[in-house]
Scaffold this motif. Structure first.
Motif, PDB file in Angstrom:
ATOM      1  N   ILE A   1       0.640  -1.172   0.153  1.00 40.97           N
ATOM      2  CA  ILE A   1       0.244   0.203  -0.184  1.00 40.97           C
ATOM      3  C   ILE A   1       1.192   1.448  -0.147  1.00 40.97           C
ATOM      4  N   PRO A   2       0.684   2.619  -1.112  1.00 36.51           N
ATOM      5  CA  PRO A   2       1.626   3.429  -0.867  1.00 36.51           C
ATOM      6  C   PRO A   2       1.097   3.763   0.334  1.00 36.51           C
ATOM      7  N   MET A   3       2.093   4.498   0.817  1.00 41.07           N
ATOM      8  CA  MET A   3       2.080   5.293   2.728  1.00 41.07           C
ATOM      9  C   MET A   3       1.075   7.071   1.807  1.00 41.07           C
ATOM     10  N   PHE A   4       1.907   7.541   0.689  1.00 39.23           N
ATOM     11  CA  PHE A   4       1.278   9.108   0.321  1.00 39.23           C
ATOM     12  C   PHE A   4       1.209   8.981  -1.047  1.00 39.23           C
ATOM     13  N   LYS A   5      -0.143   9.816  -1.287  1.00 34.49           N
ATOM     14  CA  LYS A   5       0.092   9.548  -2.466  1.00 34.49           C
ATOM     15  C   LYS A   5      -0.855  11.090  -2.693  1.00 34.49           C
ATOM     16  N   ASP A   6       0.236  11.939  -3.292  1.00 34.86           N
ATOM     17  CA  ASP A   6       0.395  13.629  -3.791  1.00 34.86           C
ATOM     18  C   ASP A   6       0.017  13.995  -4.990  1.00 34.86           C
ATOM     19  N   GLU A   7      -1.377  14.661  -4.897  1.00 35.09           N
ATOM     20  CA  GLU A   7      -1.662  14.873  -6.195  1.00 35.09           C
ATOM     21  C   GLU A   7      -2.067  16.906  -6.646  1.00 35.09           C
ATOM     22  N   GLY A   8      -0.407  17.092  -6.299  1.00 29.15           N
ATOM     23  CA  GLY A   8      -0.234  18.767  -6.533  1.00 29.15           C
ATOM     24  C   GLY A   8      -0.294  19.321  -5.988  1.00 29.15           C
ATOM     25  N   ALA A   9       0.567  20.849  -6.214  1.00 30.58           N
ATOM     26  CA  ALA A   9      -1.120  22.016  -5.136  1.00 30.58           C
ATOM     27  C   ALA A   9      -2.521  21.816  -4.826  1.00 30.58           C
ATOM     28  N   ASP A  10      -3.334  21.721  -6.372  1.00 34.79           N
ATOM     29  CA  ASP A  10      -4.468  21.325  -6.030  1.00 34.79           C
ATOM     30  C   ASP A  10      -5.409  20.645  -5.800  1.00 34.79           C
ATOM     31  N   GLY A  11      -4.123  19.205  -5.629  1.00 29.80           N
ATOM     32  CA  GLY A  11      -4.761  18.550  -5.725  1.00 29.80           C
ATOM     33  C   GLY A  11      -5.158  17.561  -3.517  1.00 29.80           C
ATOM     34  N   ASP A  12      -5.731  16.481  -3.652  1.00 25.04           N
ATOM     35  CA  ASP A  12      -5.563  16.368  -1.824  1.00 25.04           C
ATOM     36  C   ASP A  12      -4.165  15.597  -1.671  1.00 25.04           C
ATOM     37  N   LEU A  13      -4.004  15.548  -0.794  1.00 29.40           N
ATOM     38  CA  LEU A  13      -2.929  15.092  -0.189  1.00 29.40           C
ATOM     39  C   LEU A  13      -3.464  13.694   0.986  1.00 29.40           C
ATOM     40  N   ASP A  14      -3.706  11.800  -0.462  1.00 27.14           N
ATOM     41  CA  ASP A  14      -3.801  10.838   0.534  1.00 27.14           C
ATOM     42  C   ASP A  14      -3.408  10.427   0.789  1.00 27.14           C
ATOM     43  N   ARG A  15      -3.502   9.730   2.039  1.00 23.87           N
ATOM     44  CA  ARG A  15      -2.336   9.220   3.114  1.00 23.87           C
ATOM     45  C   ARG A  15      -3.032   7.698   3.739  1.00 23.87           C
ATOM     46  N   ILE A  16      -2.844   6.699   3.795  1.00 22.81           N
ATOM     47  CA  ILE A  16      -3.428   5.826   4.636  1.00 22.81           C
ATOM     48  C   ILE A  16      -3.666   5.687   6.398  1.00 22.81           C
ATOM     49  N   GLN A  17      -5.100   5.255   6.184  1.00 24.09           N
ATOM     50  CA  GLN A  17      -5.500   5.631   8.025  1.00 24.09           C
ATOM     51  C   GLN A  17      -5.407   4.703   8.466  1.00 24.09           C
ATOM     52  N   TYR A  18      -5.326   5.011   9.972  1.00 23.30           N
ATOM     53  CA  TYR A  18      -5.698   3.943  10.526  1.00 23.30           C
ATOM     54  C   TYR A  18      -6.175   2.364  10.565  1.00 23.30           C
ATOM     55  N   SER A  19      -7.259   3.234  10.249  1.00 22.40           N
ATOM     56  CA  SER A  19      -8.405   2.462  10.494  1.00 22.40           C
ATOM     57  C   SER A  19      -8.200   1.170   8.863  1.00 22.40           C
ATOM     58  N   THR A  20      -7.212   1.479   8.432  1.00 27.19           N
ATOM     59  CA  THR A  20      -6.686   0.546   6.985  1.00 27.19           C
ATOM     60  C   THR A  20      -5.876  -0.316   7.490  1.00 27.19           C
ATOM     61  N   ILE A  21      -4.894   0.082   8.374  1.00 29.27           N
ATOM     62  CA  ILE A  21      -4.103  -0.810   9.569  1.00 29.27           C
ATOM     63  C   ILE A  21      -4.542  -1.974   9.962  1.00 29.27           C
ATOM     64  N   SER A  22      -6.372  -1.139  10.644  1.00 24.93           N
ATOM     65  CA  SER A  22      -6.583  -2.094  11.650  1.00 24.93           C
ATOM     66  C   SER A  22      -7.331  -3.092  10.854  1.00 24.93           C
ATOM     67  N   TRP A  23      -8.028  -2.774  10.204  1.00 22.56           N
ATOM     68  CA  TRP A  23      -9.017  -3.691   9.592  1.00 22.56           C
ATOM     69  C   TRP A  23      -7.748  -4.640   8.858  1.00 22.56           C
ATOM     70  N   MET A  24      -6.584  -4.231   7.962  1.00 22.20           N
ATOM     71  CA  MET A  24      -6.098  -5.992   7.394  1.00 22.20           C
ATOM     72  C   MET A  24      -5.341  -6.543   8.374  1.00 22.20           C
ATOM     73  N   ASN A  25      -4.947  -5.779   9.586  1.00 28.68           N
ATOM     74  CA  ASN A  25      -4.111  -6.524  11.111  1.00 28.68           C
ATOM     75  C   ASN A  25      -5.384  -8.179  11.268  1.00 28.68           C
ATOM     76  N   VAL A  26      -6.864  -7.877  11.152  1.00 28.85           N
ATOM     77  CA  VAL A  26      -8.027  -8.240  11.790  1.00 28.85           C
ATOM     78  C   VAL A  26      -7.770  -9.468  10.528  1.00 28.85           C
ATOM     79  N   LEU A  27      -7.514  -9.248   9.947  1.00 27.62           N
ATOM     80  CA  LEU A  27      -7.710 -10.399   8.534  1.00 27.62           C
ATOM     81  C   LEU A  27      -6.607 -10.771   8.295  1.00 27.62           C
ATOM     82  N   GLU A  28      -4.983 -10.574   8.757  1.00 33.25           N
ATOM     83  CA  GLU A  28      -4.236 -10.967   9.363  1.00 33.25           C
ATOM     84  C   GLU A  28      -3.322 -11.014   7.342  1.00 33.25           C
ATOM     85  N   ILE A  29      -3.109 -10.007   7.162  1.00 32.34           N
ATOM     86  CA  ILE A  29      -2.846  -9.260   5.789  1.00 32.34           C
ATOM     87  C   ILE A  29      -1.435  -8.303   6.675  1.00 32.34           C
ATOM     88  N   TYR A  30      -0.592  -8.689   5.754  1.00 33.64           N
ATOM     89  CA  TYR A  30       0.342  -7.709   6.491  1.00 33.64           C
ATOM     90  C   TYR A  30       1.243  -7.072   4.802  1.00 33.64           C
TER      91      TYR A  30
END
Length: 124
Positions: free
Chosen positions: A95-124
């Protein structure tokens, strides 16, 4: 109790409140409609040149993998790729940790809920 203009007095409403406490230690799940995964040898594996999900043959067995194109679960819909690898005993995802879409775009980043959800499913 206070009175509202043109109405009867307000009365507190009685609601039952339920409190659940617990811990989810693991999730056991068998994918029934999972696609067949392409297989790659570890010696020739490059995450940038392979399909979005598959199996990697390693010296001690097989690892199923998936890769995301964005840290946002709502943009690239990675759930189908994750579903396809759930039957494997060893599962990883990239999973990319960050995705920068430029000056006018959103700075996407991984959320804690995603990490928690992946941990429960035992996907690392």
């Amino acid at each position: 109790m206070r009175e509202l203009a043109g109405s009867s007095s307000l009365r507190p409403m009685k609601h039952d409140v339920f409190l659940f406490e617990g811990f989810v230690s693991s999730v056991r799940y068998t994918a029934r409609l999972a696609d067949e995964l392409p297989v790659y040898d570890f010696a020739h594996f490059d995450i940038n040149d392979v399909e979005p999900r598959g199996k990697i043959i390693v010296p001690d067995g097989v690892i199923a993998y998936s890769k995301w194109v964005s840290p946002k679960r709502t943009r690239s819909y990675p759930f189908a790729r994750l579903y396809d690898i759930l039957n494997a005993p060893k599962r990883i995802t990239v999973i990319p940790m960050f995705k920068d879409e430029g000056a006018d775009g959103d700075l996407d980043r991984i959320q804690y809920s995603t990490i928690s959800w992946m941990n429960v499913l035992e996907i690392y």
